[in-house]
Scaffold this active site. Structure first.
Site, PDB file in Angstrom:
ATOM      1  N   LYS A  34      71.835 -53.828  56.586  1.00 37.12           N
ATOM      2  CA  LYS A  34      72.402 -54.905  57.386  1.00 37.12           C
ATOM      3  C   LYS A  34      72.094 -56.292  56.847  1.00 37.12           C
ATOM      4  CE  LYS A  34      72.861 -52.354  61.734  1.00 37.12           C
ATOM      5  NZ  LYS A  34      72.699 -52.401  63.198  1.00 37.12           N
ATOM      6  N   ASP A  90      73.645 -56.142  66.609  1.00 39.06           N
ATOM      7  CA  ASP A  90      73.681 -54.684  66.577  1.00 39.06           C
ATOM      8  C   ASP A  90      74.473 -54.231  67.806  1.00 39.06           C
ATOM      9  OD1 ASP A  90      72.862 -51.913  66.134  1.00 39.06           O
ATOM     10  OD2 ASP A  90      71.449 -52.235  67.774  1.00 39.06           O
ATOM     11  N   PHE A  91      74.902 -52.988  67.823  1.00 42.93           N
ATOM     12  CA  PHE A  91      75.668 -52.512  68.986  1.00 42.93           C
ATOM     13  C   PHE A  91      74.870 -51.528  69.837  1.00 42.93           C
ATOM     14  CE2 PHE A  91      78.770 -50.073  71.382  1.00 42.93           C
ATOM     15  CZ  PHE A  91      79.488 -51.103  71.967  1.00 42.93           C
ATOM     16  N   ASP A  92      74.665 -50.304  69.322  1.00 49.62           N
ATOM     17  CA  ASP A  92      73.956 -49.291  70.118  1.00 49.62           C
ATOM     18  C   ASP A  92      72.530 -49.753  70.408  1.00 49.62           C
ATOM     19  OD1 ASP A  92      76.026 -47.306  70.203  1.00 49.62           O
ATOM     20  OD2 ASP A  92      75.595 -46.842  68.127  1.00 49.62           O
ATOM     21  N   GLY A 118      75.529 -49.257  62.724  1.00 49.41           N
ATOM     22  CA  GLY A 118      75.604 -47.931  62.128  1.00 49.41           C
ATOM     23  C   GLY A 118      76.387 -46.979  63.002  1.00 49.41           C
ATOM     24  N   ASP A 175      67.856 -52.345  61.991  1.00 50.54           N
ATOM     25  CA  ASP A 175      68.167 -53.764  62.182  1.00 50.54           C
ATOM     26  C   ASP A 175      67.161 -54.665  61.474  1.00 50.54           C
ATOM     27  OD1 ASP A 175      70.382 -53.308  63.934  1.00 50.54           O
ATOM     28  OD2 ASP A 175      68.957 -52.881  65.543  1.00 50.54           O
TER      29      ASP A 175
END
Length: 211
Positions: free
Chosen positions: A141, A7-9, A96, A168
């Protein structure tokens, strides 16, 4: 071969792009309220994302670009991504959040990944339209993880997923190893293990012979 999906954020980065865009547009509190409602299960992820995107309608595109350009990886993340790539591990980002911010953060850290699957905020007449587009609005995801594993010839059972939020959970459940990174309440039950730092994550990946 192993694949690690991040995941990023809130995971690779310690801030949320939408929060930064909202703050620039003066609607930070309103966006935070929608996020809280989604966390309580009152809104789906797709509903909350669309509502939040609507609140940043009218933000000048140059302001959005400035926000994206300021996104950075959290301490230790760039180094870990570099080690994974050097060891031949497939690394993907499933978020997202928004592609330009992800790319800016990776560029600033001097690292690359194999694939970024992200959403975007369309622009028209020099400003954000308030719409949101991309594969991870209605799409989940776990499906994205299955797609990238198939693309790279990796069994999903050999994949590692790392994330922190409710959206997630599907990939944390699907992956061979689901790792919660400072997970939000309720997310830890979807995780095989939990870490609090990139150093802990690296140690875990070495323990599992990913690195």
């Amino acid at each position: 071969m192993t694949l690690v999906a991040f995941d990023f954020d809130g995971t690779l980065a310690d801030s949320e792009m939408m929060d930064r865009l909202a703050a620039r547009h003066g609607v930070g509190e309103e966006v935070a309220d929608i996020t809280d409602r989604a966390m309580r299960g009152e809104l789906s992820y797709a509903e909350s994302l669309r509502e939040r995107a609507g609140l940043v309608a009218g933000l000048p595109a140059e302001d959005a670009a400035d926000v994206y350009s300021g996104v950075r990886l959290r301490d230790g993340a760039g180094e870990l991504l570099g080690k994974l790539s050097d060891d031949g591990v497939r690394v993907v980002v499933l978020t997202g959040g928004f592609g330009p911010g992800v790319e800016a953060a990776l560029d600033a850290a001097g690292v690359t990944v194999d694939r970024v699957v992200a959403n975007s905020l369309p622009e028209a007449d020099g400003e954000l339209t308030g719409d949101v587009e991309g594969p991870l609005i209605e799409g989940t995801k776990d499906d994205a993880l299955a797609d990238v594993c198939e693309a790279y010839g990796v069994d999903v059972a050999d994949s590692v997923a790392v994330g922190d939020g409710a959206n997630d959970a599907p990939m944390l459940d699907e992956a061979g190893c689901g790792v919660g990174f400072q997970p939000k309440p309720g997310v830890d039950e979807h995780c095989d293990t939990v870490v609090e730092s990139m150093a802990e994550l690296e140690a875990l990946l070495r323990e599992r012979n990913v690195l």
